[in-house]
Design a protein around this motif. Structure first.
Motif, PDB file in Angstrom:
ATOM      1  N   VAL A 185       0.837  -1.200   0.000  1.00 25.54           N
ATOM      2  CA  VAL A 185       0.000   0.000   0.000  1.00 25.54           C
ATOM      3  C   VAL A 185       0.874   1.252   0.000  1.00 25.54           C
ATOM      4  O   VAL A 185       0.616   2.211  -0.742  1.00 25.54           O
ATOM      5  N   ALA A 186       1.921   1.259   0.823  1.00 23.77           N
ATOM      6  CA  ALA A 186       2.820   2.410   0.865  1.00 23.77           C
ATOM      7  C   ALA A 186       3.450   2.658  -0.503  1.00 23.77           C
ATOM      8  O   ALA A 186       3.534   3.806  -0.969  1.00 23.77           O
ATOM      9  N   LEU A 187       3.900   1.596  -1.159  1.00 23.28           N
ATOM     10  CA  LEU A 187       4.507   1.718  -2.481  1.00 23.28           C
ATOM     11  C   LEU A 187       3.494   2.256  -3.497  1.00 23.28           C
ATOM     12  O   LEU A 187       3.787   3.191  -4.260  1.00 23.28           O
ATOM     13  N   ALA A 188       2.289   1.679  -3.502  1.00 26.90           N
ATOM     14  CA  ALA A 188       1.264   2.117  -4.455  1.00 26.90           C
ATOM     15  C   ALA A 188       0.854   3.562  -4.199  1.00 26.90           C
ATOM     16  O   ALA A 188       0.702   4.353  -5.137  1.00 26.90           O
ATOM     17  N   PHE A 189       0.661   3.927  -2.933  1.00 25.52           N
ATOM     18  CA  PHE A 189       0.311   5.302  -2.607  1.00 25.52           C
ATOM     19  C   PHE A 189       1.379   6.258  -3.126  1.00 25.52           C
ATOM     20  O   PHE A 189       1.077   7.308  -3.701  1.00 25.52           O
ATOM     21  N   ALA A 190       2.652   5.909  -2.909  1.00 26.25           N
ATOM     22  CA  ALA A 190       3.735   6.781  -3.353  1.00 26.25           C
ATOM     23  C   ALA A 190       3.744   6.924  -4.872  1.00 26.25           C
ATOM     24  O   ALA A 190       3.915   8.026  -5.403  1.00 26.25           O
ATOM     25  N   ARG A 191       3.547   5.826  -5.579  1.00 25.13           N
ATOM     26  CA  ARG A 191       3.546   5.900  -7.039  1.00 25.13           C
ATOM     27  C   ARG A 191       2.312   6.601  -7.581  1.00 25.13           C
ATOM     28  O   ARG A 191       2.296   7.013  -8.746  1.00 25.13           O
ATOM     29  N   GLU A 192       1.298   6.761  -6.737  1.00 21.50           N
ATOM     30  CA  GLU A 192       0.124   7.553  -7.115  1.00 21.50           C
ATOM     31  C   GLU A 192       0.274   9.018  -6.704  1.00 21.50           C
ATOM     32  O   GLU A 192      -0.627   9.824  -6.935  1.00 21.50           O
ATOM     33  N   ASP A 231       2.611  11.258  -0.146  1.00 24.27           N
ATOM     34  CA  ASP A 231       3.642  11.091   0.871  1.00 24.27           C
ATOM     35  C   ASP A 231       3.130  10.085   1.893  1.00 24.27           C
ATOM     36  O   ASP A 231       1.926  10.016   2.166  1.00 24.27           O
ATOM     37  N   VAL A 232       4.038   9.308   2.475  1.00 22.95           N
ATOM     38  CA  VAL A 232       3.637   8.198   3.341  1.00 22.95           C
ATOM     39  C   VAL A 232       4.415   8.213   4.655  1.00 22.95           C
ATOM     40  O   VAL A 232       5.649   8.163   4.655  1.00 22.95           O
ATOM     41  N   LEU A 233       3.700   8.275   5.745  1.00 25.39           N
ATOM     42  CA  LEU A 233       4.250   7.981   7.067  1.00 25.39           C
ATOM     43  C   LEU A 233       3.735   6.608   7.452  1.00 25.39           C
ATOM     44  O   LEU A 233       2.525   6.365   7.388  1.00 25.39           O
ATOM     45  N   VAL A 246       9.402   4.071  -1.379  1.00 26.03           N
ATOM     46  CA  VAL A 246       8.616   5.308  -1.415  1.00 26.03           C
ATOM     47  C   VAL A 246       9.463   6.453  -1.960  1.00 26.03           C
ATOM     48  O   VAL A 246       9.011   7.236  -2.818  1.00 26.03           O
ATOM     49  N   GLU A 247      10.699   6.558  -1.503  1.00 27.05           N
ATOM     50  CA  GLU A 247      11.567   7.648  -1.964  1.00 27.05           C
ATOM     51  C   GLU A 247      11.949   7.473  -3.426  1.00 27.05           C
ATOM     52  O   GLU A 247      12.083   8.473  -4.156  1.00 27.05           O
ATOM     53  N   ASP A 248      12.112   6.235  -3.879  1.00 22.68           N
ATOM     54  CA  ASP A 248      12.399   5.999  -5.293  1.00 22.68           C
ATOM     55  C   ASP A 248      11.244   6.455  -6.179  1.00 22.68           C
ATOM     56  O   ASP A 248      11.438   6.741  -7.370  1.00 22.68           O
ATOM     57  N   ALA A 249      10.038   6.494  -5.603  1.00 24.05           N
ATOM     58  CA  ALA A 249       8.871   6.988  -6.339  1.00 24.05           C
ATOM     59  C   ALA A 249       8.785   8.514  -6.304  1.00 24.05           C
ATOM     60  O   ALA A 249       7.848   9.102  -6.859  1.00 24.05           O
ATOM     61  N   GLY A 250       9.747   9.139  -5.635  1.00 20.28           N
ATOM     62  CA  GLY A 250       9.787  10.596  -5.597  1.00 20.28           C
ATOM     63  C   GLY A 250       8.946  11.221  -4.511  1.00 20.28           C
ATOM     64  O   GLY A 250       8.677  12.430  -4.541  1.00 20.28           O
ATOM     65  N   ARG A 251       8.548  10.441  -3.513  1.00 20.47           N
ATOM     66  CA  ARG A 251       7.691  10.965  -2.447  1.00 20.47           C
ATOM     67  C   ARG A 251       8.399  10.885  -1.104  1.00 20.47           C
ATOM     68  O   ARG A 251       9.382  10.159  -0.934  1.00 20.47           O
ATOM     69  N   ARG A 252       7.859  11.600  -0.133  1.00 18.69           N
ATOM     70  CA  ARG A 252       8.427  11.590   1.210  1.00 18.69           C
ATOM     71  C   ARG A 252       8.034  10.310   1.944  1.00 18.69           C
ATOM     72  O   ARG A 252       6.870   9.891   1.908  1.00 18.69           O
ATOM     73  N   ALA A 253       8.987   9.712   2.633  1.00 18.36           N
ATOM     74  CA  ALA A 253       8.740   8.530   3.467  1.00 18.36           C
ATOM     75  C   ALA A 253       9.177   8.852   4.884  1.00 18.36           C
ATOM     76  O   ALA A 253      10.305   9.305   5.106  1.00 18.36           O
TER      77      ALA A 253
END
Length: 292
Positions: free
Chosen positions: A65-72, A75-77, A95-102
């Motif tokens: 879910v964290a990975l999918a959310f990031a690729r959508e 940002d994910v905590l 998550v960071e590889d998807a360009g989002r904050r983890a």
């Protein structure tokens, strides 16, 4: 050509190697290793700019879910237990590889104070909480069912699966804006309880009731509350809590357990604007087992 595949043969089928791990289990030791969508999940901006919390995001469904959310675009905590730090680092990387904050937070959601600190951290990091995913859970199979379930185990199961969800939902609410949502993870066990998972199944039934009741209460605030009910899913919890991993998932009509990657799209859908008229619903993802 269509990308559709035969769901019966798309992912590994039992019999699997017999494997046992101490709780809570670790991804890299599993054979076959679970698929979280690392190579397959492609986002389309459906959660662009969302700030999200995912409990139990270090592995299994939570990582997917964290990975999918990031690729959508979110940002994910996410939370993890201290013993799961290595798995948590991998979720951060994805998550960071998807360009989002983890933001990875070691948190035992059995403790009210830790839940409060978690929400405070999310607000500090993100300013708001658009989506709360209550996914972390505990189970431990007991072949003797109620006669083998100790008070300590029962208490741990209740506090992890119910108390944590209750506290986090209550504490997050002041920070969830209109259009936000809460998504809970229930289970096929809520409807078809296995005797050896009696305490776990009891909590999953309660999660269905909690989801439907809270959804009605929050409807006029524009906050949706839904749940996903997976069938058997190949996660570290299985070799860490089940005595027979060889045939795990074979009972499903599709003849295999789901991979975590197959659960993530359900959470993305419920979190997205595509599900704007969906609340108080349980999205069943059981591999063919009919549910009410």
């Amino acid at each position: 050509m269509s990308d559709n595949q035969n769901p019966v043969t798309q992912h590994p089928r039992p019999d699997f190697p017999q494997q046992d791990q101490p709780h809570p289990g670790h991804t890299e030791e599993m054979r076959p290793e679970p698929d979280h969508g690392e190579s397959s999940y492609r986002g389309s901006g459906r959660l662009e700019g969302c700030r999200t919390i995912v409990t139990g995001g270090d592995s299994g469904i939570g990582r997917a879910v964290a990975l999918a959310f990031a690729r959508e675009g979110a940002d994910v905590l996410f939370t993890y237990l201290e013993e799961e730090e290595k798995d948590a680092r991998e979720t951060v990387r994805l998550v960071e590889d998807a360009g989002r904050r983890a933001v990875a937070v070691s948190c035992d959601i059995r403790e009210e104070g830790e839940c409060r600190a978690l929400v405070d951290r999310a607000v500090q990091e993100f300013g708001r909480i658009d989506v709360l995913v209550n996914n972390a859970a505990f189970q431990m199979a007991q072949p003797e069912s109620i006669e083998g379930i100790t008070t300590e185990q029962f208490d741990r199961t209740m506090r992890t699966n119910l108390y944590g969800m209750f506290w986090l939902s209550k504490m997050a609410l002041p920070h969830i804006p209109e259009g936000g949502s809460i998504i809970n993870t229930t289970s096929v066990q809520a409807y078809k309880a296995s005797p050896h998972l009696l305490d776990y199944a009891t909590t999953k039934g309660a999660i269905v009731t909690f989801t439907q009741g809270l959804a009605q209460y929050l409807a006029d605030r524009g906050i949706r509350v839904n749940a996903v009910a997976p069938g058997p899913v190949w996660t570290p919890l299985i070799p860490a809590t089940m005595p027979d991993t060889e045939k795990f998932g074979k009972q499903a009509p599709l003849g295999r357990p789901a991979q975590p990657a197959e659960m993530a799209p359900a959470f993305v859908y419920l979190a997205s604007q595509d599900a704007s008229f969906i609340t108080a619903e349980i999205l069943n993802a059981t591999g063919g087992t009919p549910l009410p």
